[in-house]
Design an enzyme around this catalytic site. Sequence first.
Site, PDB file in Angstrom:
ATOM      1  N   THR B 195       1.025  -1.137  -0.099  1.00 47.98           N
ATOM      2  CA  THR B 195      -0.022  -0.041  -0.010  1.00 47.98           C
ATOM      3  C   THR B 195       0.640   1.128  -0.185  1.00 47.98           C
ATOM      4  O   THR B 195       1.735   1.279   0.665  1.00 47.98           O
ATOM      5  CB  THR B 195      -0.964   0.151   1.224  1.00 47.98           C
ATOM      6  OG1 THR B 195      -1.893  -0.904   1.095  1.00 47.98           O
ATOM      7  CG2 THR B 195      -1.678   1.442   1.426  1.00 47.98           C
ATOM      8  N   SER B 413       6.571 -21.730   2.817  1.00 52.09           N
ATOM      9  CA  SER B 413       7.977 -22.536   2.639  1.00 52.09           C
ATOM     10  C   SER B 413       8.898 -22.287   3.773  1.00 52.09           C
ATOM     11  O   SER B 413       8.677 -21.257   4.561  1.00 52.09           O
ATOM     12  CB  SER B 413       8.471 -22.152   1.329  1.00 52.09           C
ATOM     13  OG  SER B 413       9.117 -20.839   1.109  1.00 52.09           O
TER      14      SER B 413
END
Lengths: 413, 413
Positions: B195, B413
């Site tokens: 943002t 991961s």
Amino acid sequence: MSQTVSPLAPKTFPDLPPVAGVRFATAEAGIRYRNRTDVLLMLFERGTTVAGVFTRSKCPSAPVEWCEAKLAAGRARALVVNSGNANAFTGKAGRAAVKRTAELAAEAAGCKPREVFLASTGVIGEPLDASKFEGVLTDCAARAADGPWLDAAKAIMTTDTFPKVATRTVDLGGVPVTLVGIAKGAGMIAPDMATMLSFVVTDAPIAAPVLQGLLDRGVIDTFNALTIDGDTSTSDTLLMFATGAAAARGAPVIEESRDKRLAEFRAALFDLMGDLARQVARDGEGARKFVTINVTGATSKRSARRIAMSIANSPLVKTAIAGEDANWGRVVMAVGKAGEPAERDRLAIWFGDIRVAFRGARDPDYDEAAASAYMRRDEIELKVDLALGEASDTVWTCDLTKEYVAINGDYRS
Amino acid sequence: MSQTVSPLAPKTFPDLPPVAGVRFATAEAGIRYRNRTDVLLMLFERGTTVAGVFTRSKCPSAPVEWCEAKLAAGRARALVVNSGNANAFTGKAGRAAVKRTAELAAEAAGCKPREVFLASTGVIGEPLDASKFEGVLTDCAARAADGPWLDAAKAIMTTDTFPKVATRTVDLGGVPVTLVGIAKGAGMIAPDMATMLSFVVTDAPIAAPVLQGLLDRGVIDTFNALTIDGDTSTSDTLLMFATGAAAARGAPVIEESRDKRLAEFRAALFDLMGDLARQVARDGEGARKFVTINVTGATSKRSARRIAMSIANSPLVKTAIAGEDANWGRVVMAVGKAGEPAERDRLAIWFGDIRVAFRGARDPDYDEAAASAYMRRDEIELKVDLALGEASDTVWTCDLTKEYVAINGDYRS
């Protein structure tokens, strides 16, 4: 070039029948690759009709310009496809190379150059040396046979990790006719190691304008509903050839689009085109997930398509899927940026059957563990309901992985 | 979170002066992050005017909706910004959290809730617990001081690797006035770990409608000329506050946009906004190259902007730049797909001063070694001349690297 086959590749290939009136052969012209075929010559029997749909790029390749010009006559006797060089942004030399290739193919096929259609895929901006086709096309014509189709599909591959083929047999006025299609698309639909090419042949006797109408309608929910990275090739080409050979077995000649006998054929063709388009998404560069995006409750199909494509092309949505993260916040973002009618407080989002967001907020009953388990699948369905109208749309894409960046950015390393 | 600072970060930060009428403090509210500040409270003296520009998303965050509603009155006494949670797609609970935060800030600042402006950045879809601000904002108000600005810029960071600040001092009717701006943008202009937020303050006395006019015009070639990945946040917010404190030193009150005394201020403001926008591009997630794209010879500025953005958002162009590959073929592709007037046979493309393509083909004099050397730089200029008209445009972006995919996809991961 990718060395390993996409994990999303089909486990088996269908049996691909001959199509009466079509013969072909492949060869190693040494355009760019070594020790692999890179040229396909297809020959069509006299009377074959042709239709085509091409890239909307404002900078199309020389072969695209050639095909568009020759399509008006609606007749084809030969198709030459090469991989390794797209002959795009090659100026006058590119146009000359196309003309020379068409002459060589016409000589080999015993037809006029204007009856030859061409497609090229590979690096753009490099001059294509048409002399590489000398002898090669004559030799192909001499060897041309009605199979094996897999060889044809392999010769047109670039970064594709598997050949893309499909077939359908369908009733046309009481007579079975055959459709066979091949495609290449290295995941992205873009130039330089990519571009979507597809060639569909049939023995059905269909007039060229009817064929063109079928393709124009057929691409909307098949090849045009596909995106890998939102990039558009200079070379995208879909050509369809109808030899009419089935007429000898009693198939009716279809002269009008509204002919009711065409219904089954139309459905089978669209089905085959969708099949090929999905195979392209499954071979997306670096793809580990095949993604179907359904948008429902839109105010129009066009609006649903735009929202679906905004989601499908969002790098943030695609990397989240690669990371097996049911990140519906990014889906909201992609809906919001599409600029189409959407109301946050009506929106609902599903991954598979799991509703993760409902009426402007996280679904209170949403089970994160179930969503995580779902995201580990290699086929992901994402559904967005806008709850504004009745229109819907579906598009296909794949995830965005580090391998995509490696394939497209690691030239110098 | 990224741990290493972008290689494109500025080597030094400018000295940032106090702005009369503005005090601020930061705190650790523990919204998401640990051991770092995540809330900024800024207090403005009575009479401060405000203007704002917000995301065009159809699904804006709760704070964006609040600010848009409160902007009509044109008055501000406080600003609360938090990082870690965007309070977007949070439904009624999100609106309640905004209201509660404004009440807490109003109490701390001694003003009305409607004079409080808010911005949030971070994860979307998670409820924001406004009770975290209890006590914290009162404490901030007690500690509020006129510096240091870097602390303010750091408190609003998410995946940013460096704080973004800029300042200008400029003459307004014979009196020097000060501008200070801070920004955050984690490279992508999108939600969930990104943002774009920016806050600009000045002691100049400028009426709210004039201030709004300046921002509306100023964003066009600054924040709106910036893209990292084409994704649009639910939360993008630019707010500007003018305390008017310089009036006490004799600065004229500017009531009209056409006031000639505004010229220098306007130029300095736009320059500062451009500076902040470029800093955001330099902190693009995973960025290794800062890229400026110039399009000239277009038929209109709008057309030039669309073509420039098509290039800037193309994954293929961005991965090629990451790979230090002067791949002008992909630039041709991106021009072609923009759908704007473009003629292949007029197109010319430069990387830096090296013309690589000219009139529809590779530039015959193009020196590949020189181009390769140029591509190893960390600042790349790409120019496309369409040779169709007189209009031009410039946008900024960064390359697309494996690190971008890692930052946005490696959660699991």
